[in-house]
Every structure is written in C-alpha cells, then in structure tokens.
Design a protein around this motif. Structure first.
Motif, short mmCIF file in Angstrom:
data_model
loop_
_atom_site.label_atom_id
_atom_site.label_comp_id
_atom_site.label_asym_id
_atom_site.label_seq_id
_atom_site.Cartn_x
_atom_site.Cartn_y
_atom_site.Cartn_z
N UNK A 1 -7.89 -12.15 14.55
CA UNK A 1 -6.78 -11.21 14.54
C UNK A 1 -7.00 -10.29 13.34
N UNK B 1 -6.36 -7.53 10.79
CA UNK B 1 -5.36 -6.63 10.22
C UNK B 1 -5.76 -6.36 8.78
N UNK B 2 -5.41 -5.22 8.33
CA UNK B 2 -5.85 -4.79 7.01
C UNK B 2 -4.64 -4.70 6.09
N UNK B 3 -4.57 -5.59 5.11
CA UNK B 3 -3.44 -5.55 4.18
C UNK B 3 -3.94 -5.24 2.77
N UNK C 1 -2.32 -3.03 -1.41
CA UNK C 1 -0.92 -3.09 -1.87
C UNK C 1 -0.82 -3.30 -3.37
N UNK C 2 -1.82 -4.00 -3.95
CA UNK C 2 -1.82 -4.18 -5.41
C UNK C 2 -1.99 -2.82 -6.11
N UNK D 1 -1.21 0.06 -4.89
CA UNK D 1 0.00 0.85 -4.68
C UNK D 1 1.08 0.45 -5.68
N UNK D 2 1.24 -0.88 -5.86
CA UNK D 2 2.24 -1.37 -6.82
C UNK D 2 1.89 -0.94 -8.24
#
Lengths: 112, 136
Positions: free
Chosen positions: A28, A30-32, A35-36, A38-39
């Motif tokens: 499955x 998905x690319x997460x 986010x680090x 971005x924060x």
C-alpha cells in the motif's frame, strides 16, 4: 499415458499457482514524507516575531527550535556549526534567512 | 482404476490446499490493509489537528500563528474535545503545550499512549516560544 500427462500438467499448474499466491505481497504505497520539514519551516518563521538583535540570539532560537522538534539535527548559521546532536552525515536540509541590522543571516538546518 | 482414484484424491487435496491458502492470503492481506489504514488515519488526524490549531489565524497558511481563541480553547478540555469532534477526530489525542524558555508545562490534555505518532511545532505567542506536541 494420457492420464499421466494430465496429472503432471495439473500438478505443475497447481504448483505454479501456489508459488504465485505465496510470492505475491500486497503493498500500500503512500507518501508521508516531508511533514517534519513543514513543521520545522513553520516553526522557524516564529523567530521573526522575536526580532533577534544579533547572530548569537538567532543561533539560540534556531537551536532551541531544532532541538525541540527534531530527533537528529545540525544547525549551521552563516556556514558555521551552531549546534548538533549527531555526527552522522545528514543530507536533508532546510535553508532560510533572517535579516539582522540590514544583513541577511543564513540558517541551514540538516535533519534526518 | 487405481490410478484414476489416486489422481482424483491428489487433485482434491491440491484444490483444498489452494482454497485454504487463498483464504489465509485474503485474510492476511485484509489485516495488513486495516493496519496500514489505521496508521494512515492516525497520521492524517494528527496532521489535521496540528495544522488547524497552529494555522487558524487568517493568512497563516504553513505559518505557526497562535491566537487568543486557541488559548481559550485549550484552557477548557471539554471545548477542545468538541473542537476535535467537529474536525471528525475519533481517536484519543494528547496535547501538550510547553514554554521552551523555562520548560514550564502550560496545558496538558489527554493521556500519553504506548504507540503514538508525535507532531511537534514551536510557535510564538505573547513574547515567548511555545512547543505544541500532539500525540496521536
């Protein structure tokens, strides 16, 4: 003779089917990632509200933010190391700048 | 006749094996899919919560900006849970707000869990920097 041939064919097809069934691994995707970063970037903007008057303050604020958000980091201010908690070769980085007394000061944070 | 019956038994055995394997394969795939989906849902719930909390002010897209309204929300846990419900977040979420200059804990809502994803942001409010830590 014909029956033997059919038997071998059936067994071969069954083995092939079982092999395909067992070797198939559903993935499955998905690319997460990101986010680090971005924060970190949204947090680094907060330094502007504090109006740092010299480079030392800027180093302090950058290091405080990096140490609170990131697990592994290296902070460079104007190319010189301000703080780090690892000696590993970190490749990802975020680069931004602040203007102190009319001079742009570059802050680069390497993260894992 | 003997060969025929042996062949029949063999075919039946293989068919049964394939059937059992297929069922276990489908079950395993479904379980791993559910696990992945659960993780993904937790991740997006955390992202939505931290972004909506810290970027609530107008023109603050991707910028950490804290409003007085947010501080009011956080001072009352029930209103915070209402806010979470309005965002459609069902999982237990813990939120900590810490003043990073002296390490003082300002707000703590919810309990820390064993397996959690953590999102942290440092935001400016009222003259100092605050660490927002959300554990989903």
């Amino acid at each position: 003779m014909r029956s033997n041939f059919l038997l071998i064919l059936e067994v071969t097809i069954a083995i092939l089917f079982i092999y395909l069934l067992l070797s198939y691994k559903p993935n499955f995707y998905y690319d997460i990632r990101g986010f680090r970063e971005e924060d970190l970037l949204s947090s680094l903007i907060s330094i502007n509200y504090l109006y740092p008057s010299n480079v030392t303050y800027l180093e302090d604020y950058s290091c405080q933010i990096a140490s609170n958000i990131l697990d592994y980091y290296k902070v460079f201010v104007n190319g010189s190391l301000a703080c780090n908690n690892t000696d590993e070769d970190l490749r990802n980085s975020i680069r931004t700048f602040y203007i102190i007394n009319g001079t742009p000061i570059f802050v680069e944070i390497f993260l894992k | 006749m003997l060969i025929k019956s042996v062949e029949l038994i063999l075919v039946l055995t293989i068919c049964t094996l394939i059937f059992i394997l297929s069922i276990s394969f489908v079950g395993n795939s479904y379980n791993s899919f559910r696990e992945e989906l659960y993780l993904l849902r937790k991740f997006y719930e955390g992202r939505v919560l931290i972004k909506s909390l810290t970027e609530s002010q107008t023109f603050s897209n991707k910028t950490c900006n804290i409003t007085d309204n947010l501080i009011y929300y956080l001072s009352d846990p029930s209103s915070f849970y209402e806010y979470m419900k309005s965002l459609g977040i069902r999982d237990n979420v813990s939120l900590e707000v810490i003043d990073i200059s002296d390490g003082k804990l300002l707000f703590k809502i919810g309990e820390k869990r064993d397996n959690f994803l953590e999102f942290r942001r440092v935001c400016y409010y009222n003259g100092s920097l605050y660490l927002f830590s959300i554990k989903v």
